[in-house]
Design a protein around this motif. Structure first.
Motif, PDB file in Angstrom:
ATOM      1  N   THR A   1      -6.251   2.883   5.119  1.00 40.71           N
ATOM      2  CA  THR A   1      -7.547   3.584   5.110  1.00 40.71           C
ATOM      3  C   THR A   1      -7.524   4.783   4.159  1.00 40.71           C
ATOM      4  O   THR A   1      -8.451   5.578   4.149  1.00 40.71           O
ATOM      5  CB  THR A   1      -7.910   4.060   6.534  1.00 40.71           C
ATOM      6  N   GLN A   2      -6.452   4.893   3.350  1.00 38.81           N
ATOM      7  CA  GLN A   2      -6.319   6.033   2.435  1.00 38.81           C
ATOM      8  C   GLN A   2      -6.526   5.591   0.989  1.00 38.81           C
ATOM      9  O   GLN A   2      -5.607   5.619   0.177  1.00 38.81           O
ATOM     10  CB  GLN A   2      -4.944   6.679   2.614  1.00 38.81           C
ATOM     11  N   ALA A   3      -7.727   5.134   0.703  1.00 37.00           N
ATOM     12  CA  ALA A   3      -8.084   4.720  -0.662  1.00 37.00           C
ATOM     13  C   ALA A   3      -9.468   5.279  -0.968  1.00 37.00           C
ATOM     14  O   ALA A   3     -10.158   5.764  -0.066  1.00 37.00           O
ATOM     15  CB  ALA A   3      -8.072   3.194  -0.761  1.00 37.00           C
ATOM     16  N   GLU A   4      -9.862   5.200  -2.243  1.00 35.54           N
ATOM     17  CA  GLU A   4     -11.195   5.707  -2.605  1.00 35.54           C
ATOM     18  C   GLU A   4     -12.282   4.910  -1.881  1.00 35.54           C
ATOM     19  O   GLU A   4     -13.265   5.454  -1.405  1.00 35.54           O
ATOM     20  CB  GLU A   4     -11.410   5.592  -4.116  1.00 35.54           C
ATOM     21  N   LYS A   5     -12.087   3.592  -1.840  1.00 33.11           N
ATOM     22  CA  LYS A   5     -12.991   2.726  -1.086  1.00 33.11           C
ATOM     23  C   LYS A   5     -12.146   1.780  -0.242  1.00 33.11           C
ATOM     24  O   LYS A   5     -11.134   1.255  -0.729  1.00 33.11           O
ATOM     25  CB  LYS A   5     -13.903   1.917  -2.020  1.00 33.11           C
ATOM     26  N   VAL A   6     -12.563   1.565   0.997  1.00 32.62           N
ATOM     27  CA  VAL A   6     -11.837   0.710   1.932  1.00 32.62           C
ATOM     28  C   VAL A   6     -12.748  -0.460   2.291  1.00 32.62           C
ATOM     29  O   VAL A   6     -13.804  -0.275   2.904  1.00 32.62           O
ATOM     30  CB  VAL A   6     -11.444   1.499   3.208  1.00 32.62           C
TER      31      VAL A   6
ATOM     32  N   LEU B   1      -8.045   3.531  -6.714  1.00 32.40           N
ATOM     33  CA  LEU B   1      -7.361   2.790  -5.639  1.00 32.40           C
ATOM     34  C   LEU B   1      -8.369   2.261  -4.621  1.00 32.40           C
ATOM     35  O   LEU B   1      -9.187   3.019  -4.092  1.00 32.40           O
ATOM     36  CB  LEU B   1      -6.345   3.698  -4.952  1.00 32.40           C
ATOM     37  N   ILE B   2      -8.281   0.953  -4.383  1.00 35.02           N
ATOM     38  CA  ILE B   2      -9.116   0.286  -3.366  1.00 35.02           C
ATOM     39  C   ILE B   2      -8.177  -0.446  -2.416  1.00 35.02           C
ATOM     40  O   ILE B   2      -7.134  -0.952  -2.826  1.00 35.02           O
ATOM     41  CB  ILE B   2     -10.103  -0.712  -4.029  1.00 35.02           C
ATOM     42  N   SER B   3      -8.545  -0.495  -1.129  1.00 38.52           N
ATOM     43  CA  SER B   3      -7.757  -1.294  -0.172  1.00 38.52           C
ATOM     44  C   SER B   3      -8.699  -2.253   0.555  1.00 38.52           C
ATOM     45  O   SER B   3      -9.908  -2.025   0.600  1.00 38.52           O
ATOM     46  CB  SER B   3      -7.060  -0.392   0.850  1.00 38.52           C
ATOM     47  N   THR B   4      -8.126  -3.320   1.098  1.00 38.51           N
ATOM     48  CA  THR B   4      -8.884  -4.197   2.006  1.00 38.51           C
ATOM     49  C   THR B   4      -8.150  -4.255   3.333  1.00 38.51           C
ATOM     50  O   THR B   4      -6.948  -4.547   3.372  1.00 38.51           O
ATOM     51  CB  THR B   4      -9.028  -5.625   1.443  1.00 38.51           C
ATOM     52  N   VAL B   5      -8.872  -3.953   4.413  1.00 37.79           N
ATOM     53  CA  VAL B   5      -8.310  -4.085   5.758  1.00 37.79           C
ATOM     54  C   VAL B   5      -8.642  -5.506   6.235  1.00 37.79           C
ATOM     55  O   VAL B   5      -9.784  -5.824   6.550  1.00 37.79           O
ATOM     56  CB  VAL B   5      -8.882  -3.012   6.713  1.00 37.79           C
TER      57      VAL B   5
ATOM     58  N   LYS C   1     -10.015   8.394  12.050  1.00 35.66           N
ATOM     59  CA  LYS C   1     -11.057   9.394  11.781  1.00 35.66           C
ATOM     60  C   LYS C   1     -10.877  10.045  10.403  1.00 35.66           C
ATOM     61  O   LYS C   1     -11.781  10.681   9.890  1.00 35.66           O
ATOM     62  CB  LYS C   1     -11.046  10.480  12.867  1.00 35.66           C
ATOM     63  N   ASN C   2      -9.661   9.875   9.819  1.00 32.12           N
ATOM     64  CA  ASN C   2      -9.410  10.437   8.480  1.00 32.12           C
ATOM     65  C   ASN C   2     -10.203   9.720   7.394  1.00 32.12           C
ATOM     66  O   ASN C   2     -10.333  10.208   6.281  1.00 32.12           O
ATOM     67  CB  ASN C   2      -7.917  10.324   8.142  1.00 32.12           C
ATOM     68  N   CYS C   3     -10.708   8.535   7.719  1.00 33.26           N
ATOM     69  CA  CYS C   3     -11.404   7.712   6.712  1.00 33.26           C
ATOM     70  C   CYS C   3     -12.910   7.978   6.791  1.00 33.26           C
ATOM     71  O   CYS C   3     -13.551   7.591   7.775  1.00 33.26           O
ATOM     72  CB  CYS C   3     -11.105   6.231   6.965  1.00 33.26           C
ATOM     73  N   PRO C   4     -13.496   8.640   5.797  1.00 38.57           N
ATOM     74  CA  PRO C   4     -14.937   8.928   5.855  1.00 38.57           C
ATOM     75  C   PRO C   4     -15.755   7.634   5.916  1.00 38.57           C
ATOM     76  O   PRO C   4     -15.495   6.708   5.126  1.00 38.57           O
ATOM     77  CB  PRO C   4     -15.210   9.676   4.542  1.00 38.57           C
ATOM     78  N   PRO C   5     -16.722   7.552   6.842  1.00 36.33           N
ATOM     79  CA  PRO C   5     -17.518   6.321   6.972  1.00 36.33           C
ATOM     80  C   PRO C   5     -18.147   5.857   5.664  1.00 36.33           C
ATOM     81  O   PRO C   5     -18.266   4.660   5.418  1.00 36.33           O
ATOM     82  CB  PRO C   5     -18.592   6.704   8.001  1.00 36.33           C
ATOM     83  N   GLN C   6     -18.520   6.822   4.789  1.00 36.90           N
ATOM     84  CA  GLN C   6     -19.160   6.440   3.515  1.00 36.90           C
ATOM     85  C   GLN C   6     -18.192   5.752   2.559  1.00 36.90           C
ATOM     86  O   GLN C   6     -18.612   5.138   1.573  1.00 36.90           O
ATOM     87  CB  GLN C   6     -19.830   7.643   2.840  1.00 36.90           C
ATOM     88  N   ASP C   7     -16.883   5.839   2.850  1.00 32.46           N
ATOM     89  CA  ASP C   7     -15.897   5.171   1.987  1.00 32.46           C
ATOM     90  C   ASP C   7     -15.596   3.740   2.448  1.00 32.46           C
ATOM     91  O   ASP C   7     -14.873   3.010   1.763  1.00 32.46           O
ATOM     92  CB  ASP C   7     -14.575   5.973   1.953  1.00 32.46           C
TER      93      ASP C   7
ATOM     94  N   ALA D   1       0.835  -1.212   0.000  1.00 30.81           N
ATOM     95  CA  ALA D   1       0.000   0.000   0.000  1.00 30.81           C
ATOM     96  C   ALA D   1       0.868   1.261   0.000  1.00 30.81           C
ATOM     97  O   ALA D   1       0.597   2.217  -0.733  1.00 30.81           O
ATOM     98  CB  ALA D   1      -0.936   0.004   1.205  1.00 30.81           C
ATOM     99  N   TRP D   2       1.934   1.262   0.812  1.00 32.22           N
ATOM    100  CA  TRP D   2       2.842   2.413   0.841  1.00 32.22           C
ATOM    101  C   TRP D   2       3.567   2.576  -0.503  1.00 32.22           C
ATOM    102  O   TRP D   2       3.686   3.691  -1.027  1.00 32.22           O
ATOM    103  CB  TRP D   2       3.871   2.267   1.966  1.00 32.22           C
TER     104      TRP D   2
END
Length: 368
Positions: free
Chosen positions: A128-133, A110-114, A149-155, A92-93
């Motif tokens: 948590t820094q992707a268009e969708k997580v 960009l999409i990530s999976t946690v 908190k930087n990750c908007p819940p809607q993402d 991711a980095w």
């Protein structure tokens, strides 16, 4: 649509399995699938199923990995994927820095999976820094919203991991040959009520809890026997020895069997009477608990993380307050005295996971 998934290596584990499953679904749906990793034993299967694998050493948590930023940028520019999907922190980095060198209008989505409850710090925040997580369970959604908190819940998009019910069919029983071979190797298991603790040998999996449980119950239920299905990494050899000594000192050697690392986990889960999930820490999903329930084997586990989400939906009678040893004892007594059947599982399917992920890809690819 062309999707490029990035992960450290392709040897074994939940992240790797998920990558292969999504790659297979992309190909089946007529899309192009590319995976970038340092390689591993699953590469052949991946390529045989129609995905292109590109080898790049993006697996090491070390400063030397920064040398891969330029080669990765070149790969992305050459392949021109519509979507890049990162599944681990080092990739991711590297992707983050690689994309910075590509003009904004040419960058893929960009999409990530946690996949895990990572340590909470700046290093983990990259997931948590992707268009969708994608979060693999409600517990992971809560982890992200509580700590990043930087990750908007809607993402954040919750997509449960899933299993193929055809691979773990309800009521499945091992073959007569498997049973004969098993009783030959482990004659002590015949005519017993078997408790199965699946998972590798580490302090996290709750082996001490199992030993204490057998110590308390073996006089009342002489037919009770515990089976520990999972191998010990060479680094954990001392812990395995410590456990074996503890079992011997309690005179339980004939009540607890270690069967080591197995590739026939489905057979063991179907063969045993009850599967246990006693991890000291919350798991993000709890695939083994789901596999056991899918087969029709009752599961008793702590009310933690992803396992609690699975049990609350599929088998609430197996859900025990975390670390409540008296309640655990009672739950096992109940299972021996009056086994509680498991209804066929209709949730958490692999198809649902793949369909929802591909739907998200399409939604993101069509966005500006």
């Amino acid at each position: 649509m062309k999707v490029m998934q990035l992960l450290p290596e392709l040897n074994s584990g939940g992240v790797e399995r998920g990558t292969l499953e999504i790659a297979r679904a992309l190909v089946a749906d007529g899309h192009q699938s590319v995976v970038v990793s340092n390689g591993g034993r699953l590469v052949n299967q991946l390529e045989n199923e129609g995905t292109t694998h590109l080898t790049l050493p993006i697996h090491k948590k070390a400063l030397s990995s920064l040398r891969q930023i330029r080669p990765l940028r070149k790969l992305i520019e050459t392949e021109q994927p519509d979507i890049v999907h990162v599944r681990s922190r080092v990739p991711a980095w590297l992707t983050h820095f690689a994309l910075k060198g590509i003009p904004a209008h040419k960058r893929p989505h960009l999409i990530s999976t946690v996949h895990g409850f990572y340590s909470i710090n700046r290093y983990s925040q990259i997931m948590t820094q992707a268009e969708k997580v994608i979060a693999v369970s409600d517990s992971v959604v809560k982890y992200i919203t509580d700590h990043y908190k930087n990750c908007p819940p809607q993402d954040i998009v919750r997509i449960f991991r899933g299993i193929d019910p055809k691979a773990f069919p309800h009521g499945y029983q091992p073959s007569a040959k498997w049973l004969l071979d098993t009783y030959k190797d482990f004659p002590q298991l015949e005519h017993k009520f078997l408790l199965c603790l699946p998972g590798r040998i580490t302090r996290l999996k709750g082996h001490e809890t199992l030993i204490a449980l057998i110590e308390q119950l073996h006089t009342q239920y002489p037919q009770l026997h515990a089976v520990i299905v999972g191998g010990a990494d060479p680094k954990k050899a001392a812990y395995l020895e410590e456990m074996e000594k503890s079992i011997a000192s309690k005179r339980l050697t004939d009540k607890i069997t270690f069967v080591g690392h197995r590739s026939d986990i489905r057979e063991w889960l179907a063969f045993c009477d009850v599967a246990l999930s006693l991890s000291n820490q919350a798991e993000t999903f709890g695939r083994t608990a789901l596999e056991a329930l899918s087969l029709g084997t009752p599961v008793v586990g702590w009310n933690r993380g992803g396992v609690a989400e699975i049990l609350s939906r599929l088998y609430p009678q197996g859900l025990i307050a975390a670390d409540d040893h008296a309640a655990l004892l009672q739950a096992i007594q109940q299972q021996v005295d009056d086994p509680q059947p498991v209804a066929p599982v209709t949730q958490f399917s692999l198809k649902d996971m793949c369909d929802q992920t591909l739907q998200l890809y399409k939604q993101v690819a069509l966005s500006k």
